[in-house]
Design a protein around this motif. Structure first.
Motif, short mmCIF file in Angstrom:
data_model
loop_
_atom_site.label_atom_id
_atom_site.label_comp_id
_atom_site.label_asym_id
_atom_site.label_seq_id
_atom_site.Cartn_x
_atom_site.Cartn_y
_atom_site.Cartn_z
N LEU A 206 -7.54 9.87 -0.39
CA LEU A 206 -7.87 8.46 -0.56
C LEU A 206 -9.07 8.06 0.28
N ASP A 207 -9.76 7.00 -0.16
CA ASP A 207 -10.81 6.44 0.69
C ASP A 207 -10.16 5.62 1.81
N VAL A 208 -10.98 5.15 2.74
CA VAL A 208 -10.44 4.50 3.94
C VAL A 208 -9.64 3.26 3.59
N ALA A 209 -10.16 2.41 2.71
CA ALA A 209 -9.48 1.15 2.40
C ALA A 209 -8.11 1.38 1.78
N THR A 210 -8.04 2.26 0.79
CA THR A 210 -6.75 2.51 0.14
C THR A 210 -5.83 3.34 1.04
N GLY A 211 -6.43 4.23 1.83
CA GLY A 211 -5.62 4.98 2.79
C GLY A 211 -4.97 4.07 3.81
N ARG A 212 -5.68 3.05 4.24
CA ARG A 212 -5.13 2.08 5.19
C ARG A 212 -3.94 1.34 4.57
N GLU A 213 -4.03 0.99 3.29
CA GLU A 213 -2.92 0.31 2.62
C GLU A 213 -1.67 1.20 2.60
#
Length: 244
Positions: free
Chosen positions: A181-188
């Motif tokens: 995942l990219d950072v934004a979706t990984g953070r979610e």
């Protein structure tokens, strides 16, 4: 009741003593784990941190009953799983453990809702009436009838978390859940794992990312099949604030 006390309200403790695992024999033998001792109380969010080949995924698989150790004892969620035969391990996984993997493993011909429902049907655990609530909890009520190919990577991983929680397991095991995942979706996704832990369920997450490990109550560092350090984090970072 404090946050940590609330977490301990569910069973899910883990204890490994003298655990070793070797693949192959002779000169080709690979010592994946060597004499591991580990004690994780119920309700902690634990990160197993290490480079590729350090043994962290093997440890996760042994905790989850996917693989068996060659030596040592393993107690998980109040059960000694080190002497169970394959059918008993299958029942243990069904009744006590939810799994989240790096590459989602969703069934492409089923919708998000059906991917969660099928686990309830196959295991005979959980309640199909909870599926809508689980999808809502992971922010996917409006995508419940979409197929995996119609979902983003982050959305697919959120479906896999809802699926893992559908049988109401004591313990959630996540193997590199943000790796694809990219950072934004990984953070979610990390926010969901942190929320799951704070609701009282044990969560063990394998990662190679030092920043991702900052959300954990405890970080177990591994190298060459051994535990090199255990760090307790009195103030875990809020997953919503992570940057990497």
């Amino acid at each position: 009741m404090g946050r940590r006390a609330a977490r301990r309200s569910r069973r899910g403790g883990i204890r490994l003593h003298g655990v070793s695992k070797t693949y192959g024999t002779g000169e080709a033998a690979v010592h994946a784990l060597t004499d591991i001792d580990l004690d994780i109380p119920p309700g902690e969010l634990v990160a197993i941190l290490g480079a590729s080949g350090s043994g962290k995924t093997t440890m996760l698989n042994i905790i989850g009953g996917i693989e068996s150790a060659d030596e040592g004892s393993i107690s998980v969620a109040g059960q000694d799983i080190s002497t169970k035969h394959p059918a008993q391990l299958g029942a243990f996984r069904r009744d006590h453990v939810g799994f989240v993997f790096q590459f989602f493993n969703l069934i492409p011909s089923l919708t998000a809702r059906e991917n969660v429902e099928v686990i309830v049907e196959l295991t005979g655990r959980g309640d199909r009436r909870r599926v809508a609530g689980l999808l809502a909890a992971v922010g996917l009520s409006d995508r419940a009838d979409h197929f995996p190919a119609e979902l983003s990577g982050g959305q697919q991983q959120r479906v896999s978390i809802a699926r893992a929680l559908a049988t109401d397991p004591d313990l959630l095991l996540a193997d590199e859940p943000t790796g694809a995942l990219d950072v934004a979706t990984g953070r979610e996704v990390l926010e969901l794992l942190q929320h799951t832990s704070r609701a009282g369920r044990g969560v063990v997450m394998v990662t190679h990312n030092e920043v991702v490990a900052e959300i954990a109550d405890r970080v177990i560092r591994m190298r060459d099949g051994t535990v090199t350090a255990e760090d307790t984090n009195a103030n875990p970072v809020d997953a919503a604030t992570l940057r990497w």
